[in-house]
Design a protein around this motif. Structure first.
Motif, mmCIF file in Angstrom:
data_model
loop_
_atom_site.group_PDB
_atom_site.id
_atom_site.type_symbol
_atom_site.label_atom_id
_atom_site.label_comp_id
_atom_site.label_asym_id
_atom_site.label_seq_id
_atom_site.Cartn_x
_atom_site.Cartn_y
_atom_site.Cartn_z
ATOM 1 N N PHE A 270 -32.978 18.856 29.743
ATOM 2 C CA PHE A 270 -33.617 18.010 31.203
ATOM 3 C C PHE A 270 -32.217 17.245 31.334
ATOM 4 N N CYS A 271 -32.894 15.638 30.578
ATOM 5 C CA CYS A 271 -32.672 14.675 30.494
ATOM 6 C C CYS A 271 -31.487 14.415 29.987
ATOM 7 N N VAL A 272 -30.871 15.908 28.899
ATOM 8 C CA VAL A 272 -30.106 15.335 27.867
ATOM 9 C C VAL A 272 -28.978 15.726 29.018
ATOM 10 N N LEU A 273 -28.935 16.785 29.770
ATOM 11 C CA LEU A 273 -28.052 17.535 30.691
ATOM 12 C C LEU A 273 -27.401 16.768 31.240
ATOM 13 N N LEU A 274 -28.159 15.614 32.122
ATOM 14 C CA LEU A 274 -27.797 15.181 33.630
ATOM 15 C C LEU A 274 -27.459 13.780 32.909
ATOM 16 N N VAL A 275 -27.317 13.542 31.567
ATOM 17 C CA VAL A 275 -27.094 11.875 31.365
ATOM 18 C C VAL A 275 -25.550 12.858 30.409
ATOM 19 N N THR A 276 -25.739 13.528 30.153
ATOM 20 C CA THR A 276 -23.995 13.883 29.874
ATOM 21 C C THR A 276 -23.265 14.362 30.688
ATOM 22 N N GLY A 277 -23.196 15.399 32.068
ATOM 23 C CA GLY A 277 -22.768 15.343 33.482
ATOM 24 C C GLY A 277 -22.382 14.116 33.479
ATOM 25 N N LEU A 369 -19.937 10.063 21.235
ATOM 26 C CA LEU A 369 -21.027 10.160 20.215
ATOM 27 C C LEU A 369 -22.260 10.127 20.809
ATOM 28 N N PHE A 370 -22.381 10.256 22.962
ATOM 29 C CA PHE A 370 -24.032 10.839 22.716
ATOM 30 C C PHE A 370 -24.312 12.527 22.494
ATOM 31 N N VAL A 371 -22.892 12.661 22.923
ATOM 32 C CA VAL A 371 -22.961 14.843 22.675
ATOM 33 C C VAL A 371 -23.463 14.597 21.455
ATOM 34 N N ALA A 372 -21.729 14.130 20.467
ATOM 35 C CA ALA A 372 -22.269 14.597 19.328
ATOM 36 C C ALA A 372 -23.289 13.783 18.291
ATOM 37 N N LEU A 373 -23.824 13.507 18.401
ATOM 38 C CA LEU A 373 -25.282 12.823 18.103
ATOM 39 C C LEU A 373 -26.294 13.252 18.593
ATOM 40 N N MET A 374 -26.406 13.825 20.036
ATOM 41 C CA MET A 374 -27.684 14.636 19.929
ATOM 42 C C MET A 374 -27.690 15.860 19.571
#
Length: 518
Positions: A270-277, A369-374
């Motif tokens: 959930f945290c990853v989706l929110l930050v990515t959005g 960078l955030f999405v790729a590294l995640m």
């Protein structure tokens, strides 16, 4: 509502739980006032002061990590509390002078002293949470504290910088005063224990190694924290995020009442989706008064902050000696990542008015960078599995003469960690554990004979059998380094091979096998 949810809600009425909720509210208010009032004023004459203070915070937490790993006796509760209070008094004088007269060096001194005091206040909170009688109390304190802290930030009015600075100082002082007695016993036993750097050699699965995915994940989310905090600042103050409070409260309620065994990993997704959005829509917010990107990032990082607190406390409940090293490294990387993200946010803001295309490129680089590294590093990462993988070392504070339990024993014997059952209460496999482990043995020769029989049955080499016997007598990694005059890596390699061949995960399990002749 699940049984665990009802149990968690019931502990909210306990006094110790309520006391541990208060620091989260105070920290949230202090952070809000620091960014919205103090830093917004300081940026007009010393813009780099915020980055310096954050970097010092990272350095202080890294020092905590190093001291707690190598020489825990340096973690003197009374001395460090005195230093923290002294830093707060110094910060009060320096900020009064620096903010009023806009003197850069005085402002920097004040903010640096505030960072030092705040770091110790947070350390006391971590120890107090681990010292709570039950895992449910720790979960309730963290979850309720994060939710109420977010609500307090939303309803808190904006104040002038001078009043805001006083409030920040008072909040940190109150946390130190409230948590000092709660964390005392556990800190005292940690400071008098054997160095974790030594214990980690013979108990590698009782500590989180610095290369563990948790730390990289914290660094990534902290970059997002700094970026979301500074992106689209209004008068050098963070953008409004009033709607974040109800969303954080809902996430907290779900954490409390959910009976799912993988709820922590669900929250992480959930945290990853929110930050990515938030990062995706950031470029579209450059020329509008909307703060949708900031809100999404804010909700994501606040929920992640709660998750990290839960993880740190869970590690501390399974192995109290791993608490300060884990907490120190987590907070150090968090501060460092926030600094990096803040620089990226400031860069984006400066470019918006002059070159929107480049500003959008910076925002998309952060997103990529955030999405790729995640995606590359954390597709299969599990917070629950990471915590359940921590092997309990047992009670460190056991007094063999009096038979009394110390704070660490009470943590271990509480029966449950935040992420599952912990091991039974056993002594730490250090020098003091030898007499306990071998008190029923007729002689040292018997231990060596048993080790040889077990070692030969499991394919140990002659040197590994020798090391096995030393470990069975309670000797630690430092002893082996000194005895054989070899490096830390050599000892670590021997122990790793022995544990793999015997199928054990800690020195205590190894001792148990020798005791039972398995």
């Amino acid at each position: 509502m699940s049984e665990s949810g009802r149990a968690t809600l019931s502990v909210l009425r306990q006094g110790s739980t309520l006391r541990c909720i208060v620091p989260f509210i105070l920290f949230a208010v202090a952070g809000f006032m620091l960014n919205a009032s103090v830093y917004s004023h300081v940026s007009s004459y010393c813009g780099i002061a915020r980055e310096i203070a954050t970097f010092v915070s990272a350095a202080v937490f890294f020092a905590l990590f190093g001291a707690s790993m190598v020489k825990p006796s340096l973690i003197d509760r009374r001395l460090l509390t005195t230093v923290a209070v002294g830093c707060l008094l110094t910060a009060a004088v320096a900020l009064e002078f620096g903010l009023m007269l806009q003197v850069p060096w005085a402002t920097i001194v004040g903010l640096v002293c505030l960072s030092v005091a705040s770091a110790w206040a947070a350390t006391l909170v971590a120890c107090a949470l681990v010292s709570l009688p039950t895992a449910g109390a720790a979960l309730a304190s963290i979850a309720a504290g994060v939710a109420l802290g977010e609500v307090a930030v939303v309803i808190h009015p904006a104040l002038p910088y001078n009043i805001g600075a006083i409030e920040v100082l008072l909040c940190n002082l109150l946390v130190v005063v409230l948590m000092h007695p709660c964390a005392g016993t556990l800190l005292g036993e940690i400071s008098s224990s054997e160095a974790p750097a030594s214990l980690e050699l013979s108990n590698p699965e009782s500590f989180l190694h610095p290369s563990h995915g948790l730390f990289a994940c914290v660094l990534l989310f902290s970059v997002a924290t700094g970026y979301g905090l500074t992106l689209g600042e209004v008068d050098n103050a963070p953008a409004s995020f009033g709607i974040s409070a109800p969303m954080v409260v809902l996430a907290v309620l779900w954490m409390i009442i959910s009976g799912s065994r993988d709820r922590e990993d669900t929250l992480f997704s959930f945290c990853v989706l929110l930050v990515t959005g938030g990062l995706v829509i950031a470029p579209f917010m450059f020329y509008s008064d909307l703060s949708s990107a900031n809100v999404l990032i804010r909700i994501g990082v606040r929920c992640f902050e709660m998750l990290v607190w839960l993880v740190v406390v869970a590690v501390g409940r399974r192995n109290p000696l791993a608490l300060l090293p884990t907490f120190g490294l987590v907070r150090s990387l968090a501060a460092l990542g926030t600094d990096i993200g803040a620089v990226a946010g400031h860069t984006t803001n400066n470019l918006v008015g002059t070159n929107a295309d480049v500003a959008a490129m910076v925002a998309e680089c952060v997103l990529f960078l955030f999405v790729a590294l995640m995606w590359v590093g954390f597709r299969k990462f599990s917070f629950s599995a990471a915590i359940c993988g921590i092997v309990s070392m047992g009670g460190v504070g056991y007094n063999e003469a009096s038979g009394e339990k110390g704070a660490m024993n009470r943590v271990i014997s509480a029966g449950e960690g935040l992420y599952g059952p912990v091991s039974r209460e056993v002594p730490v496999a250090g020098e003091g554990a030898a007499s306990v482990a071998a008190e029923d043995e007729p002689s040292q020769a018997t231990i060596e004979e048993r080790c040889r029989v077990i070692g030969q049955a499991h394919g140990l080499t002659e040197r590994e059998i020798e090391v096995f016997a030393f470990l069975a007598r309670g000797r630690n990694g430092q002893f082996l380094m000194d005895h054989y005059v070899v490096s830390r890596n050599t000892v670590k390699s021997h122990i790793k091979h022995i544990y793999a061949k015997l199928g054990v995960h800690s020195q205590q399990e190894l001792i148990d096998r020798v005791e039972h002749g398995e």
